[in-house]
Design a protein around this motif. Structure first.
Motif: not given
Length: 232
Positions: A38-40, A92-94, A99-102
């Motif tokens: 997902e990060i990629e 951790v960043s992703y 989580s802030l978005e969701v």
């Protein structure tokens, strides 16, 4: 990725009577490999550039391409069966930004490294978002394979307040709406401390964070998110 919001009533060290809105999250990741994929995908998607003004398009296209190649080829491509420190901080960043978005309906801003001139490694905040109340949130991510670096994340934020955060505003300006810009001009903003969690009791860790020295300065501002990311 499972996201759990901690009830503030369970946190005896949670400050009361403040204007700062404090929220705590516990994220559990059972399999990190899909997250890395997902990060990629997320990092490689530069469609956000198309929505910017012409000057910003030129700046961020030049900066993002170099950083994407570095992250994908030198960090993500070398991930094996174990999490290493390099990819750990991206996880951790992703996870924190997601989580802030969701959970809180934040608007995500592209990864900080994609916006700056430095190809890899970020001397300032690691991620940013705009909260549902139009406050710019500056996020710091810390990862450790065998410890819980919540102290390092909070200490870094305290050190960066009115220093690194203000220094990033020109890079962030193209992503800010008028209300968020006004809030920033009035020094109204928030912070997110995201850290890997390696411990037995999440409540103890969060209470220790809320009882730490840097908190006194951080909670002078509008919002604070404490985000513990556990690789199970």
């Amino acid at each position: 990725m499972n996201i759990y919001q901690i009830d503030n009533k369970l946190l005896e060290k949670h400050p009361v009577g403040l204007s700062c809105n404090i929220n705590c999250l516990h994220i559990k990741i059972n399999d990190f490999k899909p997250i890395v994929k997902e990060i990629e995908i997320n990092i490689s998607d530069t469609s956000w550039i198309n929505n910017l003004d012409e000057i910003s398009k030129k700046v961020f296209k030049a900066n993002a391409e170099k950083t994407i190649n570095k992250i994908v080829n030198d960090i993500i491509a070398k991930v094996s069966s174990d999490v290493n420190t390099d990819i750990g901080e991206y996880i951790v960043s992703y996870a924190a930004q997601h989580s802030l978005e969701v959970n809180f309906s934040h608007k995500k801003i592209p990864l900080a490294e994609l916006l700056k001139e430095k190809i890899s490694g970020n001397p300032g905040f690691d991620f940013h978002s705009i909260s549902s109340t139009n406050y710019l949130i500056f996020g710091e991510a810390k990862f450790s394979i065998d410890s819980t670096p919540r102290s390092e994340a909070l200490t870094q934020i305290e050190k960066f307040i009115n220093n690194k955060d203000n220094g990033e505003l020109l890079w962030l300006q193209p992503f800010l709406d008028d209300t968020t810009k006004t809030n920033i001009i009035n020094d109204e903003k928030g912070y997110a401390a995201a850290f890997s969690f390696n411990g037995a009791n999440i409540i103890t860790i969060l209470n220790n964070a809320l009882d730490s020295t840097p908190i006194a300065e951080i909670i002078k501002h509008k919002e604070l998110y404490l985000i513990a990311v556990e690789l199970c």
